[in-house]
Design an enzyme around this catalytic site. Structure first.
Site, PDB file in Angstrom:
ATOM      1  N   HIS A  68       0.827  -1.065  -0.248  1.00 11.60           N
ATOM      2  CA  HIS A  68      -0.037  -0.042  -0.014  1.00 11.60           C
ATOM      3  C   HIS A  68       0.810   1.226   0.026  1.00 11.60           C
ATOM      4  CE1 HIS A  68       0.192  -0.163   4.378  1.00 11.60           C
ATOM      5  NE2 HIS A  68       0.482   0.957   4.339  1.00 11.60           N
ATOM      6  N   ASP A 112       0.104  -7.784   1.780  1.00  8.09           N
ATOM      7  CA  ASP A 112       0.467  -6.339   1.486  1.00  8.09           C
ATOM      8  C   ASP A 112       2.116  -6.420   1.699  1.00  8.09           C
ATOM      9  OD1 ASP A 112       0.725  -3.453   1.583  1.00  8.09           O
ATOM     10  OD2 ASP A 112      -0.489  -3.395   3.270  1.00  8.09           O
ATOM     11  N   SER A 207       3.977   1.901   8.539  1.00  9.01           N
ATOM     12  CA  SER A 207       3.669   1.126   7.657  1.00  9.01           C
ATOM     13  C   SER A 207       4.791   0.786   6.919  1.00  9.01           C
ATOM     14  CB  SER A 207       2.674   1.457   6.540  1.00  9.01           C
ATOM     15  OG  SER A 207       1.288   1.722   7.207  1.00  9.01           O
TER      16      SER A 207
END
Ligand SMILES: *[C@@H]1O[C@H](CO)[C@@H](O)[C@H](O)[C@H]1NC(C)=O
Ligand SMILES: *[C@@H]1O[C@H](CO)[C@@H](O)[C@H](O)[C@H]1NC(C)=O
Ligand SMILES: *[C@@H]1O[C@H](CO)[C@@H](O)[C@H](O)[C@H]1NC(C)=O
Length: 251
Positions: A68, A112, A207
């Protein structure tokens, strides 16, 4: 010793060494360059906004991060402690090719993970060195203590991200319990770590950072609960090892 006690012992150990530096939401400032694999990934999103993620160097030409964090004009900065400072140790390297996992689904947070091939080789220094990936049979048990680092937000309400690299200890959670917090949690492809009783946790902006256990990168931070999280879900590196090695060799 029960996991909670180990965790507390860890906190005490950490507390002793931090000199009151940036003690934030249970996380604390990393000793500069003690995590030489950390990468700061910058990119431009579809809507034209700039954004950034964490990542980690796994080979001289390759960084792993979350899918992402894909975008255009991607660059990786290695050897960073303070992202707002011009540090001599920093190496800014453009990304030649971003390879998000083909099965990545942003709504379901599945697969992801993304490989970034760098345009030029990372130069190994005291501040820049790859981290090892676990073996393909490596397993983590609930209660094991791992850590995460990133330049994410420092609190639920913070508007700014941290300029300095922060780290926090996380405990591997039981798969069944995780499933209750994260309905789409898959124990096959994901790892759940955190501590529901503590506020130590990664935050938005962290992230793509690695879940580090025994000095190896076992996970890539995918998402957290409520965007603020008392625990986080990591993409399980071991599950994706065949894809990772295939793609790193092909290039
Ligand atoms: C990101 O883009 C959206 C839509 O284009 C805009 O409304 C928003 O203010 C931008 N956010 C930032 C932080 O620039
Ligand atoms: C990744 O980002 C690039 C650049 O914005 C875009 O062309 C590509 O389609 C994206 N890939 C995926 C899987 O979203
Ligand atoms: C998110 O956090 C808020 C405030 O702590 C809480 O009221 C809400 O129930 C949480 N939502 C989820 C999905 O956990």
């Amino acid at each position: 010793m029960p996991p909670v006690l180990i965790f507390l012992a860890f906190l005490l150990l950490l507390g002793a060494g931090t000199d009151g530096l940036g003690e934030i939401i249970g996380g604390h400032e990393v000793k500069p360059h003690s995590r030489p694999y950390m990468a700061h990934v910058k990119f431009v999103k579809f809507n034209g906004n700039r954004s950034s993620c964490g990542g980690f160097l796994v080979r001289d030409y390759f960084v792993l991060t979350a899918a992402h964090c894909n975008g255009s004009s991607m660059t990786v900065t290695l050897g960073v402690h303070n992202i707002k400072a011009k540090e001599e140790t920093q190496q800014i390297i453009p990304v030649e090719k971003a390879i998000p996992h083909p099965a990545f689904n942003s709504a379901a947070h599945t697969s992801d993970i993304m490989i970034l091939k760098l345009k030029s080789k990372a130069k190994r220094t005291k501040a820049v060195r790859p981290i090892k990936l676990p073996r393909n049979n490596a397993r983590l048990k609930p209660g094991e203590v791992c850590s995460v680092a990133g330049w994410g937000k420092t609190s639920i309400n913070a508007t700014e991200r941290s300029a300095i690299l922060l780290e926090a200890q996380l405990i591997i959670q039981d798969d069944q319990k995780c499933k209750k917090s994260f309905h789409r949690y898959s124990k096959t492809t994901q790892i759940c770590a955190g501590d529901p009783k503590k506020i130590q946790a990664p935050y938005k902006g962290d992230s793509g950072g690695p879940l580090v256990c025994n000095n190896k990168a076992y996970g890539v931070l995918a998402y957290g609960k409520n965007r603020t999280i008392s625990s986080g879900v990591f993409t399980k590196v071991v599950y994706f090892l065949p894809w990772i090695s295939r793609n790193m060799k092909l290039l």
